[in-house]
Design a protein around this motif. Structure first.
Motif, short mmCIF file in Angstrom:
data_model
loop_
_atom_site.label_atom_id
_atom_site.label_comp_id
_atom_site.label_asym_id
_atom_site.label_seq_id
_atom_site.Cartn_x
_atom_site.Cartn_y
_atom_site.Cartn_z
N ASN A 80 12.96 3.48 1.25
CA ASN A 80 14.13 3.72 2.10
C ASN A 80 13.69 4.47 3.35
O ASN A 80 14.06 5.62 3.59
CB ASN A 80 15.19 4.55 1.36
N VAL A 81 12.89 3.82 4.17
CA VAL A 81 12.24 4.47 5.30
C VAL A 81 13.22 5.16 6.24
O VAL A 81 12.94 6.23 6.78
CB VAL A 81 11.40 3.43 6.09
N HIS A 82 14.38 4.55 6.45
CA HIS A 82 15.32 5.07 7.44
C HIS A 82 16.37 6.02 6.84
O HIS A 82 17.30 6.42 7.53
CB HIS A 82 16.02 3.92 8.16
N LYS A 83 16.20 6.36 5.57
CA LYS A 83 17.14 7.29 4.93
C LYS A 83 16.49 8.65 4.73
O LYS A 83 15.27 8.78 4.70
CB LYS A 83 17.62 6.71 3.60
N SER A 123 1.49 8.95 -9.08
CA SER A 123 0.39 9.15 -8.15
C SER A 123 0.97 9.43 -6.78
O SER A 123 2.14 9.15 -6.52
CB SER A 123 -0.52 7.92 -8.11
N THR A 124 0.16 9.95 -5.89
CA THR A 124 0.65 10.26 -4.56
C THR A 124 0.83 8.99 -3.73
O THR A 124 0.24 7.95 -4.03
CB THR A 124 -0.33 11.19 -3.82
N ALA A 125 1.60 9.11 -2.67
CA ALA A 125 1.81 7.97 -1.78
C ALA A 125 0.49 7.53 -1.16
O ALA A 125 0.25 6.32 -0.96
CB ALA A 125 2.82 8.35 -0.69
N ALA A 126 -0.40 8.48 -0.85
CA ALA A 126 -1.68 8.14 -0.24
C ALA A 126 -2.55 7.31 -1.19
O ALA A 126 -3.28 6.41 -0.75
CB ALA A 126 -2.41 9.43 0.16
N VAL A 127 -2.47 7.58 -2.49
CA VAL A 127 -3.22 6.79 -3.48
C VAL A 127 -2.58 5.41 -3.62
O VAL A 127 -3.28 4.39 -3.71
CB VAL A 127 -3.27 7.52 -4.83
N LYS A 128 -1.27 5.36 -3.63
CA LYS A 128 -0.58 4.06 -3.70
C LYS A 128 -0.99 3.17 -2.53
O LYS A 128 -1.13 1.95 -2.67
CB LYS A 128 0.94 4.26 -3.70
N ALA A 129 -1.16 3.78 -1.36
CA ALA A 129 -1.52 3.02 -0.17
C ALA A 129 -2.90 2.37 -0.29
O ALA A 129 -3.20 1.41 0.42
CB ALA A 129 -1.47 3.92 1.06
N GLU A 130 -3.74 2.89 -1.18
CA GLU A 130 -5.08 2.33 -1.40
C GLU A 130 -5.09 1.31 -2.54
O GLU A 130 -6.14 0.77 -2.88
CB GLU A 130 -6.05 3.46 -1.75
N SER A 131 -3.92 1.04 -3.13
CA SER A 131 -3.82 0.20 -4.33
C SER A 131 -3.23 -1.17 -4.02
O SER A 131 -2.60 -1.38 -2.98
CB SER A 131 -2.97 0.90 -5.39
N ASP A 132 -3.42 -2.10 -4.95
CA ASP A 132 -2.87 -3.45 -4.79
C ASP A 132 -1.45 -3.54 -5.31
O ASP A 132 -0.61 -4.24 -4.73
CB ASP A 132 -3.75 -4.47 -5.53
N ILE A 133 -1.18 -2.84 -6.41
CA ILE A 133 0.14 -2.93 -7.02
C ILE A 133 0.37 -1.67 -7.85
O ILE A 133 -0.57 -1.10 -8.41
CB ILE A 133 0.27 -4.19 -7.91
N GLU A 290 3.34 9.62 6.66
CA GLU A 290 2.75 8.90 7.78
C GLU A 290 3.11 7.41 7.69
O GLU A 290 3.13 6.84 6.59
CB GLU A 290 1.24 9.05 7.76
N PRO A 291 3.40 6.76 8.82
CA PRO A 291 3.75 5.34 8.81
C PRO A 291 2.72 4.46 8.12
O PRO A 291 3.07 3.51 7.41
CB PRO A 291 3.86 5.00 10.31
N SER A 292 1.44 4.76 8.30
CA SER A 292 0.39 3.94 7.67
C SER A 292 0.43 4.06 6.15
O SER A 292 0.20 3.08 5.43
CB SER A 292 -0.99 4.35 8.18
N VAL A 293 0.76 5.26 5.67
CA VAL A 293 0.87 5.47 4.22
C VAL A 293 2.10 4.74 3.69
O VAL A 293 2.04 4.09 2.63
CB VAL A 293 0.95 6.98 3.90
#
Length: 308
Positions: A80-83, A123-133, A290-293
């Motif tokens: 929910n990026v905009h909430k 897990s943290t959002a930063a770890v999720k960003a490095e994952s496939d699913i 961060e947007p990239s995360v």
């Protein structure tokens, strides 16, 4: 107001003010099943990580007050990026989530190139960003099966990973993390439950050690435990005490017992009615990423929800 000032209010007044503010601000309160009972009382939706993720994605509310731990509120923000997503107590973290870092995962990926990375939602959002699913304990088997014959890295929970591997028959490269609450249950606890309650169904969470899950009658997620409580009248549960207290309240005529002692998640219990009211009233402790995360973690979470 300082948090001490909110503490001067009665529980009834706290709940009344929270209910009034929810309506006035168009907010929704999501609570995990391990939360304090009084916090669950003011929630619009109570569930496990999968159910909360699904509810976060479908809500129309402009403000989400997430009564859980940090990684859960992060997931709600990603979906929910905009909430505005608020976490009543910013200190409510998850020790399991801290057992893997993006750097550790990148090192593991270099060691096993081409492997699919399944990241437990704890897990943290930063770890999720490095994952496939991503996966939750409720859908981990389905997620792993969706990946075909690819080599799989499963992080961070070694016990959940071992359980999924045993069910799917797929060998996996496991992280070394664990949930300290479920890690405490022992084989002796199960054996004792068998003696004390021979006609009860023993149910444990897949975050328990393999030696414990091997002896249980059923191994299932929080939502699976809720479903079993609807179906059966005599149960012994090996999980966090918040869920068991909730089930006892929901089904007062059923016999629901703890496996071993009443294990609790200390960080889940950091959230109080006072903190919920302050967070909602002053709109403090907003989750920002961060947007990239958000982009990377969003792909992993959305892919999980598609599989589910």
């Amino acid at each position: 107001m300082k948090i001490e000032e909110y503490s001067l209010l009665s529980e009834e007044e706290l709940k009344t003010r929270i209910a009034r503010l929810k309506v006035g601000k168009g907010a929704v309160i999501l609570a995990h099943s391990y939360q304090r009972q009084e916090v669950q009382d003011v929630a619009d939706f109570i569930g496990d990580s999968l159910g909360l993720s699904q509810e976060a994605r479908r809500t129309d509310s402009s403000i989400i007050v997430f009564c859980g731990v940090h990684f859960m509120a992060e997931s709600a923000k990603i979906l929910n990026v905009h909430k505005k997503v608020l976490l009543p107590d910013p200190a409510a973290g998850c020790p399991l989530a801290d057992m893997v870092t993006p750097q550790m995962l990148r090192k593991l990926k270099r060691k096993h190139p081409g492997s699919a990375v399944v990241c437990y939602i704890n897990s943290t959002a930063a770890v999720k960003a490095e994952s496939d699913i991503c996966c939750t304990s409720a859908n981990a088997v389905k997620v792993v099966q969706s990946l075909g014959e690819r080599d799989i890295i499963f992080i961070p929970d070694k016990n959940l990973g071992a359980y999924v591997s045993s069910v799917t028959g797929k060998p996996m490269i496991l992280g070394n993390g664990f949930c300290y609450v479920h890690e405490q249950f022992t084989v002796r606890d199960v054996q004792r439950a068998r003696k004390l309650h021979p006609d009860f169904t023993v149910v444990v969470h897949p975050e328990c050690k393999p030696s414990v899950t091997a002896l249980a009658d059923a191994v299932t997620s929080t939502s699976g435990m809720v479903a079993l409580a609807e179906e059966k009248d005599k149960l012994v549960f090996g999980t966090e005490e918040g869920l068991i207290q909730r089930l006892r309240k929901t089904y007062p005529l059923k016999q629901i017992e703890f496996l071993g002692k009443e294990n609790l998640c200390a960080t889940m219990k950091l959230t109080t009615l006072e903190k919920v009211l302050r967070s909602l009233e002053e709109e403090v402790h907003e989750i920002e990423l961060e947007p990239s995360v958000i982009e990377g973690a969003g792909r992993a979470l959305e892919r999980m929800l598609e599989v589910s």
